[in-house]
Design a protein around this motif. Structure first.
Motif, mmCIF file in Angstrom:
data_model
loop_
_atom_site.group_PDB
_atom_site.id
_atom_site.type_symbol
_atom_site.label_atom_id
_atom_site.label_comp_id
_atom_site.label_asym_id
_atom_site.label_seq_id
_atom_site.Cartn_x
_atom_site.Cartn_y
_atom_site.Cartn_z
ATOM 1 N N GLU A 32 10.081 2.077 -0.156
ATOM 2 C CA GLU A 32 8.889 2.398 -0.929
ATOM 3 C C GLU A 32 7.970 1.202 -1.038
ATOM 4 N N GLU A 33 8.555 0.060 -1.236
ATOM 5 C CA GLU A 33 7.715 -1.129 -1.313
ATOM 6 C C GLU A 33 6.934 -1.302 -0.036
ATOM 7 N N VAL A 34 7.671 -1.193 1.022
ATOM 8 C CA VAL A 34 7.026 -1.387 2.316
ATOM 9 C C VAL A 34 6.048 -0.268 2.607
ATOM 10 N N MET A 35 6.438 0.924 2.259
ATOM 11 C CA MET A 35 5.579 2.085 2.488
ATOM 12 C C MET A 35 4.259 1.952 1.766
ATOM 13 N N THR A 36 4.312 1.527 0.529
ATOM 14 C CA THR A 36 3.071 1.431 -0.235
ATOM 15 C C THR A 36 2.153 0.407 0.408
ATOM 16 N N VAL A 37 2.731 -0.647 0.848
ATOM 17 C CA VAL A 37 1.916 -1.665 1.499
ATOM 18 C C VAL A 37 1.377 -1.142 2.812
ATOM 19 N N CYS A 38 2.227 -0.479 3.520
ATOM 20 C CA CYS A 38 1.797 0.071 4.803
ATOM 21 C C CYS A 38 0.656 1.045 4.625
ATOM 22 N N ASN A 39 0.771 1.848 3.611
ATOM 23 C CA ASN A 39 -0.305 2.818 3.362
ATOM 24 C C ASN A 39 -1.625 2.109 3.147
ATOM 25 N N GLU A 40 -1.558 1.027 2.429
ATOM 26 C CA GLU A 40 -2.773 0.278 2.197
ATOM 27 C C GLU A 40 -3.300 -0.309 3.486
ATOM 28 N N ILE A 41 -2.414 -0.838 4.250
ATOM 29 C CA ILE A 41 -2.833 -1.432 5.524
ATOM 30 C C ILE A 41 -3.552 -0.392 6.356
ATOM 31 N N GLN A 42 -2.938 0.746 6.416
ATOM 32 C CA GLN A 42 -3.484 1.758 7.306
ATOM 33 C C GLN A 42 -4.820 2.274 6.819
ATOM 34 N N GLU A 43 -5.023 2.204 5.566
ATOM 35 C CA GLU A 43 -6.334 2.612 5.049
ATOM 36 C C GLU A 43 -7.421 1.677 5.533
ATOM 37 N N LEU A 44 -7.059 0.443 5.637
ATOM 38 C CA LEU A 44 -8.085 -0.573 5.905
ATOM 39 C C LEU A 44 -8.538 -0.555 7.351
ATOM 40 N N ASN A 45 -7.629 -0.921 8.220
ATOM 41 C CA ASN A 45 -8.055 -1.006 9.605
ATOM 42 C C ASN A 45 -6.852 -0.873 10.512
ATOM 43 N N PRO A 46 -6.544 0.315 10.858
ATOM 44 C CA PRO A 46 -5.333 0.540 11.639
ATOM 45 C C PRO A 46 -5.311 -0.240 12.930
ATOM 46 N N PHE A 64 2.144 -13.917 -1.792
ATOM 47 C CA PHE A 64 1.093 -13.000 -1.408
ATOM 48 C C PHE A 64 1.337 -12.446 -0.038
ATOM 49 N N PHE A 65 1.143 -11.241 0.025
ATOM 50 C CA PHE A 65 1.310 -10.557 1.288
ATOM 51 C C PHE A 65 -0.075 -10.288 1.842
ATOM 52 N N ARG A 66 -0.305 -10.797 2.965
ATOM 53 C CA ARG A 66 -1.600 -10.600 3.584
ATOM 54 C C ARG A 66 -1.503 -9.471 4.597
ATOM 55 N N SER A 67 -2.301 -8.517 4.389
ATOM 56 C CA SER A 67 -2.250 -7.412 5.332
ATOM 57 C C SER A 67 -3.001 -7.748 6.597
ATOM 58 N N CYS A 68 -4.005 -8.447 6.461
ATOM 59 C CA CYS A 68 -4.690 -8.906 7.662
ATOM 60 C C CYS A 68 -5.327 -10.223 7.303
ATOM 61 N N CYS A 69 -5.982 -10.736 8.193
ATOM 62 C CA CYS A 69 -6.482 -12.087 7.944
ATOM 63 C C CYS A 69 -7.469 -12.085 6.793
ATOM 64 N N ALA A 70 -7.539 -13.196 6.209
ATOM 65 C CA ALA A 70 -8.458 -13.290 5.074
ATOM 66 C C ALA A 70 -9.315 -14.520 5.242
ATOM 67 N N GLU A 71 -10.451 -14.437 4.692
ATOM 68 C CA GLU A 71 -11.213 -15.674 4.623
ATOM 69 C C GLU A 71 -10.545 -16.556 3.612
ATOM 70 N N ALA A 72 -10.880 -17.733 3.663
ATOM 71 C CA ALA A 72 -10.116 -18.693 2.856
ATOM 72 C C ALA A 72 -10.277 -18.427 1.380
ATOM 73 N N TYR A 73 -9.242 -18.001 0.797
ATOM 74 C CA TYR A 73 -9.239 -17.834 -0.645
ATOM 75 C C TYR A 73 -8.194 -18.756 -1.206
ATOM 76 N N PRO A 74 -8.609 -19.645 -2.001
ATOM 77 C CA PRO A 74 -7.655 -20.660 -2.459
ATOM 78 C C PRO A 74 -6.714 -20.135 -3.547
ATOM 79 N N VAL A 75 -6.167 -19.046 -3.285
ATOM 80 C CA VAL A 75 -5.279 -18.494 -4.312
ATOM 81 C C VAL A 75 -3.880 -19.124 -4.240
#
Lengths: 308, 475
Positions: free
Chosen positions: A66-80, A155-166
């Protein structure tokens, strides 16, 4: 480990057969035979232990799904399309780094093992929409944990991010594809942070995040706060998660990072607690295996528990 | 010299190159006993022939007396049947005497405990003979709750010629008596009488599983699931409790006593076995209550064999001292173990009785066979041990020659002096000719009780309702 290969019956049948024997013994001529009933109670106990362990293991596997699934769902929404490339690269990284530092050893082995465990799940409903993606995503999460072991949030990055100093994490390996949206999942606090066009939207984010304000406490049980504060509500399945946590922490109203660590330690000790109570070494093996697998995915700072 | 092996055994063939004569020396392997290789032959079978077995006729215990002349059996109906060996026929010295019925009596009746609303079964759990001191024989027989001492005596004479009584027992009118005579003993047909001399009751809350006569021939012990009591043979209204493993809270119960026996020579020593696979040796000189053992015999469990049924199959069903008192033998569901009394850590020998059943434990649990309590026995020299199995098979293990054999007690091999053919169970895969596959074993035909004559190679093997007597072949 109890050798169940020889047993054609599953634990549940054994339990019902044993109970039937105990019941029948009451009407047997000559009175209740103490010896026989004692032996039947041992079988009952063994079957129950085995059944409970299997159930726990299954729930853990489901939880990981489920953890992975929820993340995957988000990923797929963004840019498969971007995702596929990205993930392939990341999974390659993860597994190839398995032989590296000792710190990476365990998660690498676990991440490679994870797909296997995912496939062995019992419930057919757990069809992963993008199994490769999800397992790789999980692998990615693990890798990131290792690198970020010093920070409290991962933090789990689903795809690349611009530099966010988090964080201080080095996500350079991911910066191949450009996109303008980043979804970040904190595996410790289970906070999802959506970053869009350079602006950080964080709903109920964890303390280490910049601009964190909304109470992480409410996070576990009230995913509604999400919806109210952002349009970018990820397609979580809050009920599933809540149910899981309810199972293990039914009395806890508030959950923050410390409580999460308690949950983990409870679960970790709960398994071996089960074991030590019954003093059965094979269940200790079983318990440690399950807890190790899950605990390893939950953050570097839980390593102490895994070690024991 | 040639070694030829066929289905029966190994045959050593000597070839003399000069005369080309063959001298055969048959050495049949696979039959144990006495240091020489023994061939077992059918001798007798007792009991009903038909397959429809009445529950009351199910044999529940078998025991030779100290000389071996008498053989006692007890059954589920509470009856005791004693067989006596005929004296050896002088004209046929090769044949040993047959066992014929000597006495039959009802030892125990079904009872009802009104206080607990429990029916007490009349089944005879154990018979133990006392050593003979006079013309009469004495034995102890027990059911779940009560032990009885029986005197079996012979009467072959009776008084005749009473003055006041007729021969049929009616009293004569004294006025008709005109002369007086002295009654005399006249021979009569042999009559064997059994009379209960002592009844040892109300000492056991739980089911009695063992009795054992002490080597002092004055005391004996009786054991139930949680307690062991010491009795004096003359005193019935009290007994001493010498072992009590009942926990303060019955919910904490983890093990029960399964068997107990006195040492054959040391009157202060006894052992009791538990359902957890341990044996405790106790010395009555140490304290009045022998809860604290002197020695604990336990073999660590093999973790690779762990299963749902590990506790059941490790429960000891019988414990027997060797005649010389140096060893003891225990029987659990799948094996027989020989323990040296000086070594507590593990048995000195372990013999697998029917290891092929290990993969069938689930079904054996379902049909309750896994709870069967097999007994075991030593031969007179302590070099061969015997125990029963399923399909009317029984097994002998020759400790000296490290050989074992499986034999069958069946009506088919019941021709007089027919030699028993060794049997083999094929564990899996290819089944050879004459072998029996595990799946075709009849688990309703079980041999739980066996006994070995104290001096001779004569064995008594009890199937469900028949008693088989086998002897070694005399040449």
């Amino acid at each position: 480990m109890i050798n169940t290969m020889e047993c054609a019956m599953d634990a549940q049948s054994l339990i019902s057969i044993s109970l039937r024997k105990i019941h029948n013994s009451r009407t047997q001529r000559g009175g209740i035979k103490l010896h026989k009933n004692l032996l039947v109670s041992y079988v009952l106990r063994n079957a129950k232990q085995f059944y409970m362990n299997e159930k726990y293991a299954e729930i853990y596997r489901m939880q990981q799904y489920e953890e992975v699934m929820t993340v995957c769902n988000e990923i797929q929404e963004l840019n498969p399309l971007d995702l596929a490339e990205d993930i392939a690269e990341a999974s390659g990284d993860c597994c190839s780094q398995g032989a590296g530092s000792p710190l990476l050893m365990e998660p690498a082995s676990v991440c490679c093992a994870l797909p296997a465990s995912n496939h062995s799940a019992h419930t057919p409903q757990q069809q992963l929409q993008a199994p490769a993606a999800c397992s790789a995503a999980a692998a990615l999460a693990l890798q990131n944990e290792e690198v970020c072991k010093e920070t409290n949030s991962v933090f789990f990055r689903s795809c690349c991010a611009e530099a966010y100093p988090v964080t201080d994490c080095d996500f350079s390996s991911l910066s191949a594809v450009h996109c303008n949206k980043t979804t970040v999942l904190d595996l410790d606090t289970h906070v999802v942070t959506t970053v869009e066009s350079g602006y950080l939207h964080q709903d109920c984010c964890a303390v280490p995040c910049q601009g964190a304000q909304a109470p992480a406490k409410k996070r576990k049980f009230d995913f509604g706060c999400y919806a109210t504060e952002s349009e970018e509500v990820p397609d979580f399945t809050p009920c599933k998660r809540a149910r899981f946590e309810d199972f293990y922490c039914p009395h806890s109203e508030q959950l923050d990072t410390s409580n999460i660590s308690n949950l983990i330690s409870i679960f970790g000790s709960g398994f071996t607690g089960l074991v030590s109570r019954q003093a059965d070494s094979e269940f200790s093996l079983n318990g440690q295996f399950c807890s190790k697998q899950t605990l390893a995915s939950l953050g570097a700072w839980t390593r102490a528990i895994v070690a024991f | 010299m040639l070694l030829v092996e066929d289905g029966l055994g190994i045959c050593v063939v000597h070839l003399s190159p000069l005369s080309l004569s063959l001298s055969l020396s048959l050495s049949l392997s696979g039959a144990g006993g006495g240091g020489n290789d023994v061939q077992w032959c059918f001798s007798q079978v007792k009991g009903a022939i038909d397959d429809d077995v009445a529950e009351a006729d199910i044999i529940s215990t078998v025991e030779f007396n100290h000389s071996g002349e008498l053989l006692a059996t007890g059954d589920k109906g509470g009856r005791v049947v004693i067989f006596q060996q005929e004296p050896e026929n002088k004209s046929q010295p090769q044949c040993r005497g047959e066992y014929n019925v000597y006495s039959t009596f009802q030892s125990h009746e079904p009872e009802f405990d009104y206080l607990k609303s429990l029916e007490i079964e009349e089944k005879i759990n154990k018979i133990r003979w006392l050593p003979q001191k006079n013309a009469a024989q004495f034995l102890l027989s027990t059911n779940d709750k009560t032990i009885k001492l029986w005197k079996i005596s012979e009467r072959d004479k009776r008084p005749e010629g009473y003055n006041l009584k007729e021969e049929d027992g009616r009293y004569r009118d004294p006025t008709t008596v005109t002369t007086l005579r002295v009654p005399v003993f006249r021979p009569m047909d042999l009559m064997v009488e059994a009379s209960p001399r002592r009844v040892f009751a109300n000492a056991h809350t739980y089911h009695i599983n063992s009795i054992s006569v002490n080597s002092d021939y004055e005391t004996y012990l009786s054991a139930d699931d949680l307690r062991v009591n010491l009795w004096h043979l003359e005193i019935t209204d009290r007994s001493f409790n010498i072992v009590d493993i009942k926990p303060a809270n019955m919910e904490e119960l983890t093990e029960v006593i399964t068997a107990a026996e006195f040492h054959p020579n040391q009157c202060n020593t006894f052992v009791y076995s538990s359902s957890k696979g341990t044996i405790r040796l106790c010395d009555m000189r140490e304290s009045a209550l022998c809860d604290k053992h002197s020695k604990l015999f336990e073999e660590p469990e093999d973790p690779s064999n762990r299963s749902f049924f590990s506790e059941i199959i490790s429960s000891i069903s019988d414990v027997k001292f060797s005649h010389n008192g140096r060893y003891m033998m225990t029987r659990d569901y799948l094996s027989v173990k020989i323990w040296d009394l000086n070594m507590e850590s593990r048995p000195v020998e372990t013999y697998q009785v029917h290891e092929y059943l290990r993969s069938k434990l689930c079904s054996l649990y379902e049909n309750d066979c896994i709870f069967d309590k097999f007994e075991c026995c030593w031969n007179g020299n302590d070099n061969v041990v015997m125990t029963g199995s399923y399909n009317n098979f029984f097994r002998m293990f020759d400790r000296g020659q490290k050989k074992d054999v499986t034999l069958e007690a069946s009506r088919e091999s019941s021709k007089p002096r027919a030699v028993l053919k060794p049997r083999k169970v094929s564990a899996g895969g290819k089944r050879k000719k004459d072998e029996i596959s595990v799946d075709s074993l009849d688990f309703n035909k079980k041999i739980l009780h066996t006994a070995w004559h104290p001096q001779e190679n004569i064995i008594a093997v009890a199937t469900t309702n028949n008693l088989y007597i086998f002897q070694d072949k005399l040449n």
